[in-house]
Design a protein around this motif. Structure first.
Motif, PDB file in Angstrom:
ATOM      1  N   THR A  15      47.792  45.703  27.014  1.00  0.00           N
ATOM      2  CA  THR A  15      48.781  46.057  28.037  1.00  0.00           C
ATOM      3  C   THR A  15      49.855  44.981  28.171  1.00  0.00           C
ATOM      4  OG1 THR A  15      47.458  44.964  29.745  1.00  0.00           O
ATOM      5  CG2 THR A  15      47.082  47.325  29.429  1.00  0.00           C
ATOM      6  N   GLY A  16      49.555  43.799  27.674  1.00  0.00           N
ATOM      7  CA  GLY A  16      50.498  42.689  27.804  1.00  0.00           C
ATOM      8  C   GLY A  16      50.551  42.127  29.215  1.00  0.00           C
ATOM      9  N   VAL A  17      49.534  42.506  30.031  1.00  0.00           N
ATOM     10  CA  VAL A  17      49.535  42.072  31.428  1.00  0.00           C
ATOM     11  C   VAL A  17      48.460  41.003  31.661  1.00  0.00           C
ATOM     12  CG1 VAL A  17      49.099  42.834  33.815  1.00  0.00           C
ATOM     13  CG2 VAL A  17      50.473  44.254  32.282  1.00  0.00           C
ATOM     14  N   GLY A  18      48.802  39.995  32.438  1.00  0.00           N
ATOM     15  CA  GLY A  18      47.845  38.955  32.800  1.00  0.00           C
ATOM     16  C   GLY A  18      47.539  39.036  34.288  1.00  0.00           C
ATOM     17  N   VAL A  19      46.244  38.974  34.628  1.00  0.00           N
ATOM     18  CA  VAL A  19      45.863  38.965  36.040  1.00  0.00           C
ATOM     19  C   VAL A  19      45.698  37.502  36.456  1.00  0.00           C
ATOM     20  CG1 VAL A  19      44.179  39.737  37.762  1.00  0.00           C
ATOM     21  CG2 VAL A  19      44.638  41.150  35.737  1.00  0.00           C
ATOM     22  N   VAL A  20      46.462  37.098  37.463  1.00  0.00           N
ATOM     23  CA  VAL A  20      46.476  35.691  37.887  1.00  0.00           C
ATOM     24  C   VAL A  20      45.593  35.494  39.113  1.00  0.00           C
ATOM     25  CG1 VAL A  20      47.960  33.790  38.663  1.00  0.00           C
ATOM     26  CG2 VAL A  20      48.837  35.467  37.023  1.00  0.00           C
ATOM     27  N   SER A  21      44.821  34.432  39.093  1.00  0.00           N
ATOM     28  CA  SER A  21      43.990  34.113  40.256  1.00  0.00           C
ATOM     29  C   SER A  21      43.901  32.601  40.395  1.00  0.00           C
ATOM     30  CB  SER A  21      42.595  34.713  40.079  1.00  0.00           C
ATOM     31  OG  SER A  21      41.970  34.149  38.940  1.00  0.00           O
ATOM     32  N   ILE A  22      43.322  32.129  41.505  1.00  0.00           N
ATOM     33  CA  ILE A  22      42.989  30.708  41.553  1.00  0.00           C
ATOM     34  C   ILE A  22      41.524  30.589  41.145  1.00  0.00           C
ATOM     35  CG2 ILE A  22      44.714  30.163  43.331  1.00  0.00           C
ATOM     36  CD1 ILE A  22      42.308  29.707  45.285  1.00  0.00           C
ATOM     37  N   THR A  23      41.150  29.443  40.634  1.00  0.00           N
ATOM     38  CA  THR A  23      39.796  29.300  40.114  1.00  0.00           C
ATOM     39  C   THR A  23      38.789  29.058  41.245  1.00  0.00           C
ATOM     40  OG1 THR A  23      39.967  26.923  39.870  1.00  0.00           O
ATOM     41  CG2 THR A  23      40.684  28.256  37.988  1.00  0.00           C
ATOM     42  N   ASP A  24      37.539  29.205  40.909  1.00  0.00           N
ATOM     43  CA  ASP A  24      36.479  28.961  41.878  1.00  0.00           C
ATOM     44  C   ASP A  24      36.498  27.501  42.321  1.00  0.00           C
ATOM     45  OD1 ASP A  24      34.197  29.919  43.358  1.00  0.00           O
ATOM     46  OD2 ASP A  24      33.019  28.576  42.081  1.00  0.00           O
ATOM     47  N   GLU A  67      45.499  43.336  49.495  1.00  0.00           N
ATOM     48  CA  GLU A  67      44.289  43.131  50.304  1.00  0.00           C
ATOM     49  C   GLU A  67      44.245  41.721  50.904  1.00  0.00           C
ATOM     50  OE1 GLU A  67      41.509  45.297  50.800  1.00  0.00           O
ATOM     51  OE2 GLU A  67      43.034  46.738  50.132  1.00  0.00           O
ATOM     52  N   LEU A  68      44.856  40.778  50.190  1.00  0.00           N
ATOM     53  CA  LEU A  68      44.777  39.384  50.636  1.00  0.00           C
ATOM     54  C   LEU A  68      45.526  39.137  51.945  1.00  0.00           C
ATOM     55  CD1 LEU A  68      45.220  37.517  47.240  1.00  0.00           C
ATOM     56  CD2 LEU A  68      43.128  37.715  48.579  1.00  0.00           C
ATOM     57  N   ASN A  69      46.543  39.983  52.230  1.00  0.00           N
ATOM     58  CA  ASN A  69      47.284  39.790  53.482  1.00  0.00           C
ATOM     59  C   ASN A  69      46.371  39.935  54.690  1.00  0.00           C
ATOM     60  OD1 ASN A  69      49.681  39.317  52.198  1.00  0.00           O
ATOM     61  ND2 ASN A  69      50.276  41.472  52.168  1.00  0.00           N
ATOM     62  N   GLY A  70      45.505  40.941  54.620  1.00  0.00           N
ATOM     63  CA  GLY A  70      44.591  41.165  55.734  1.00  0.00           C
ATOM     64  C   GLY A  70      43.301  40.367  55.613  1.00  0.00           C
ATOM     65  N   GLN A  71      42.929  40.067  54.381  1.00  0.00           N
ATOM     66  CA  GLN A  71      41.657  39.375  54.154  1.00  0.00           C
ATOM     67  C   GLN A  71      41.831  38.159  53.242  1.00  0.00           C
ATOM     68  OE1 GLN A  71      38.182  41.883  53.081  1.00  0.00           O
ATOM     69  NE2 GLN A  71      39.693  43.499  52.925  1.00  0.00           N
ATOM     70  N   PRO A  72      42.490  37.117  53.737  1.00  0.00           N
ATOM     71  CA  PRO A  72      42.674  35.934  52.876  1.00  0.00           C
ATOM     72  C   PRO A  72      41.352  35.329  52.414  1.00  0.00           C
ATOM     73  CG  PRO A  72      43.371  35.480  55.145  1.00  0.00           C
ATOM     74  CD  PRO A  72      43.097  36.940  55.063  1.00  0.00           C
ATOM     75  N   GLY A  73      40.268  35.597  53.173  1.00  0.00           N
ATOM     76  CA  GLY A  73      38.948  35.070  52.828  1.00  0.00           C
ATOM     77  C   GLY A  73      38.411  35.576  51.495  1.00  0.00           C
ATOM     78  N   LEU A  74      39.033  36.653  50.961  1.00  0.00           N
ATOM     79  CA  LEU A  74      38.620  37.154  49.639  1.00  0.00           C
ATOM     80  C   LEU A  74      38.790  36.059  48.575  1.00  0.00           C
ATOM     81  CD1 LEU A  74      40.117  40.758  49.286  1.00  0.00           C
ATOM     82  CD2 LEU A  74      37.698  40.098  49.276  1.00  0.00           C
ATOM     83  N   LEU A  75      39.740  35.159  48.825  1.00  0.00           N
ATOM     84  CA  LEU A  75      39.966  34.069  47.871  1.00  0.00           C
ATOM     85  C   LEU A  75      38.754  33.159  47.774  1.00  0.00           C
ATOM     86  CD1 LEU A  75      43.552  32.564  48.016  1.00  0.00           C
ATOM     87  CD2 LEU A  75      42.520  34.056  46.355  1.00  0.00           C
ATOM     88  N   ASN A  76      38.007  33.044  48.876  1.00  0.00           N
ATOM     89  CA  ASN A  76      36.796  32.228  48.850  1.00  0.00           C
ATOM     90  C   ASN A  76      35.623  33.009  48.291  1.00  0.00           C
ATOM     91  OD1 ASN A  76      38.175  31.150  51.784  1.00  0.00           O
ATOM     92  ND2 ASN A  76      37.685  29.654  50.231  1.00  0.00           N
ATOM     93  N   LYS A  77      35.539  34.280  48.707  1.00  0.00           N
ATOM     94  CA  LYS A  77      34.384  35.093  48.301  1.00  0.00           C
ATOM     95  C   LYS A  77      34.411  35.418  46.823  1.00  0.00           C
ATOM     96  CE  LYS A  77      34.090  37.471  52.599  1.00  0.00           C
ATOM     97  NZ  LYS A  77      34.837  38.598  53.121  1.00  0.00           N
ATOM     98  N   SER A  78      35.579  35.772  46.319  1.00  0.00           N
ATOM     99  CA  SER A  78      35.663  36.232  44.947  1.00  0.00           C
ATOM    100  C   SER A  78      37.002  35.817  44.333  1.00  0.00           C
ATOM    101  CB  SER A  78      35.517  37.759  44.946  1.00  0.00           C
ATOM    102  OG  SER A  78      35.709  38.272  43.668  1.00  0.00           O
ATOM    103  N   PRO A  79      37.209  34.508  44.140  1.00  0.00           N
ATOM    104  CA  PRO A  79      38.533  34.036  43.716  1.00  0.00           C
ATOM    105  C   PRO A  79      39.000  34.647  42.394  1.00  0.00           C
ATOM    106  CG  PRO A  79      36.886  32.295  43.477  1.00  0.00           C
ATOM    107  CD  PRO A  79      36.250  33.392  44.269  1.00  0.00           C
ATOM    108  N   GLU A  80      38.081  34.790  41.464  1.00  0.00           N
ATOM    109  CA  GLU A  80      38.517  35.275  40.151  1.00  0.00           C
ATOM    110  C   GLU A  80      38.211  36.759  39.979  1.00  0.00           C
ATOM    111  OE1 GLU A  80      37.605  32.367  36.966  1.00  0.00           O
ATOM    112  OE2 GLU A  80      37.274  30.915  38.585  1.00  0.00           O
ATOM    113  N   GLY A  81      37.815  37.430  41.083  1.00  0.00           N
ATOM    114  CA  GLY A  81      37.541  38.868  41.036  1.00  0.00           C
ATOM    115  C   GLY A  81      38.421  39.597  42.035  1.00  0.00           C
ATOM    116  N   ASP A  82      37.808  40.059  43.158  1.00  0.00           N
ATOM    117  CA  ASP A  82      38.554  40.807  44.180  1.00  0.00           C
ATOM    118  C   ASP A  82      39.685  40.003  44.814  1.00  0.00           C
ATOM    119  OD1 ASP A  82      36.829  42.847  43.730  1.00  0.00           O
ATOM    120  OD2 ASP A  82      35.603  42.517  45.534  1.00  0.00           O
ATOM    121  N   GLY A  83      39.595  38.688  44.691  1.00  0.00           N
ATOM    122  CA  GLY A  83      40.616  37.837  45.294  1.00  0.00           C
ATOM    123  C   GLY A  83      41.765  37.511  44.344  1.00  0.00           C
TER     124      GLY A  83
END
Lengths: 161, 362
Positions: free
Chosen positions: A55-64, A117-133
């Protein structure tokens, strides 16, 4: 937008080791005709990118590792869909209890989607940084840029340095 | 007058002690202890960021500075919510968006700022707070640390803290109220806009006090020395103290120069404001209007109106026109030369426009 910061992070990017892309996972739908490679790479600023070459698309996240030293995230600022970003540009911000951290574009391209989703649930970054976050999806201008990023092994070394 | 006096005392004090000065040569980011002789907040914040990004990331660093009166908001805060803009204008005290997180603080020469930089891997907010706590206690003040890692005396806060984490480096910086004008602080940090709802980070309001209320002998110079001693002990550092001057050499450092230019620019100061909505109502002779302004990154996304029942004096077209004219404008910086705006400047249209302009200006 943040010229001084950009200069600094670009010089960091140029120091990154150049390595050949190593596939870390093979998508289940790949057939004998279309070989889909999914590559996961890292930056010195603790972002991760999962790049799908079909797809040429990269999904960006912060690491655990990044989320663990930040602590409970209370605010995430995401880029706007459609923005053209260059590798090293600041594309967002994360704040945990009184600690601010910047998010830089690991690769150049255009922002295709952001994780609302992160606007309402910033905590997703802690729970699943490289997944749902995940933060955003960027359509790469130059897919070879992915090869300039750190491999998992290099990234681990960087965290320990 | 007082300001100049306090400042020169510190300068002569540091010379007497024979501290090395970077005035005549290029400043190096590789020392461990810096005390800035500048009281320019734009310089000091940019110096801090430069040290943060240029010092070897494995080595501890301490920077101490004071600023002339200014309000400093956190990286992800809303200035219209945090700063009393009218008080800021009438007193001439500027506000600045810093690069670290956290809430809004007030700086003046009665407040001393410390900044402790460490490798990300060994960064621990509690440990760095202890370094400063030990310094305060050595001055004879029985202080403690609260659950937000702020230093308090009794229940009053004397120090606020904030952090920045980038790549493999982190810093903990904070204020220390020694003899700050708490009345001015109160006036500037009271914005009173309960109907402004903002994303991002809100300040946690706390009662504050000065160290001198508990121990009149505490001074800036004494606190600086105490923090340096405590820092040296904690990290086994023998490096001498380097004073930094704001001069041709330091202002010539490209990174510092660019940082100083960036801080006051609209793009950073206002343009980094998280999304917010502001609901306001006003009763005019012809009825009550409610406006709901939505803004992000300092730009008005839209403005919707609620009009009085059976309004005859004001047309829906006029209100739609106002909405259209506001959309895309910079919040608080309405451009009135835009085509079509003068057309609305009559009767109720003009009244609504002037009212919104005034509300965005406070």
């Amino acid at each position: 937008m943040f010229s001084a910061i950009r200069v600094a992070s670009r010089s960091a990017a140029s120091a990154r080791t150049f390595r050949k892309a190593i596939p870390v996972a093979r998508a289940p739908w790949s057939t004998g005709f279309v070989r889909t490679l999914v590559t996961k790479r890292y930056t010195q600023d603790h972002e991760a990118v999962i790049f799908d070459d079909s797809t040429g698309v990269g999904v960006v996240s912060i690491t655990d590792y990044a989320q663990s030293s930040l602590g409970d995230v209370v605010f995430v600022e995401l880029p706007t869909v459609g923005t053209e970003v260059a590798q090293g540009d600041q594309i967002g911000a994360v704040e945990s209890v009184k600690a601010a951290s910047d998010i830089y574009a690991p690769i150049s391209g255009s922002v295709e989607e952001v994780n609302g989703e992160l606007n309402g649930q910033p905590g997703l970054l802690n729970k699943s940084p490289e997944g749902d976050g995940w933060l955003c999806k960027i359509k790469l201008t130059d897919p070879s840029e992915i090869e300039s990023l750190l491999t998992e092994e290099d990234y681990k070394k960087h965290c320990e340095s | 007058m007082l300001r100049a006096c306090v400042f020169s005392t510190w300068r002569s004090h540091s010379r007497k002690r024979g501290l090395s000065t970077a005035a005549n040569n290029t400043l190096s980011p590789h020392h461990s202890i810096y005390v800035s002789n500048s009281s320019n907040p734009y310089f000091n914040l940019s110096l801090e960021d430069w040290l943060f990004r240029h010092k070897n990331h494995k080595e501890p660093l301490l920077l101490i500075y004071r600023d002339v009166p200014c309000v400093v908001i956190g990286r992800n805060q809303n200035p219209w919510k945090e700063v009393n803009m009218v008080a800021s204008r009438t007193t001439g005290v500027p506000w600045i968006r810093r690069r670290s997180g956290g809430g809004t603080v007030y700086h003046d020469l009665g407040n001393t700022n410390f900044s402790i930089h460490l490798p990300r891997s060994s960064f621990d907010r509690h440990a760095t707070a202890q370094v400063v706590l030990r310094a305060v206690r050595s001055l004879g003040v029985d202080a403690n640390i609260n659950d937000r890692n702020d230093i308090c005396v009794g229940k009053d806060k004397v120090s606020g803290s904030a952090y920045k984490i980038v790549n493999n480096r982190a810093y903990h910086h904070g204020t220390m109220l020694i003899s700050t004008r708490l009345d001015v602080l109160g006036d500037l940090l009271r914005s009173n806009k309960p109907t402004m709802e903002t994303r991002g980070v809100a300040s946690v309001r706390s009662p504050v006090c000065n160290l001198q209320q508990y121990e009149p002998s505490v001074s800036h110079e004494g606190f600086v020395e105490a923090v340096i001693d405590s820092f040296r002990q904690e990290y086994n550092i023998e490096d001498s103290t380097h004073t930094v001057e704001e001069n041709v050499n330091t202002l010539g450092i490209d990174y510092i120069h660019k940082g100083m230019e960036e801080l006051p620019r609209w793009d950073w100061a206002f343009g980094q404001t998280p999304e917010f909505t502001y609901n306001i109502s006003r009763t005019f002779d012809w009825g009550t209007v409610t406006a709901r302004i939505r803004s992000k990154h300092g730009i008005i996304l839209n403005c919707s109106f609620e009009l009085p029942d059976g309004h005859q004096s004001i047309s829906d077209d006029l209100v739609q026109d106002q909405s259209r004219q506001l959309e895309g404008q910079r919040y608080g910086f309405l451009d009135e030369t835009k085509e079509g705006i003068q057309r609305m400047m009559e009767g109720p249209g003009a009244e609504i426009w002037q009212w919104l302009k005034m509300e965005m200006d406070t």
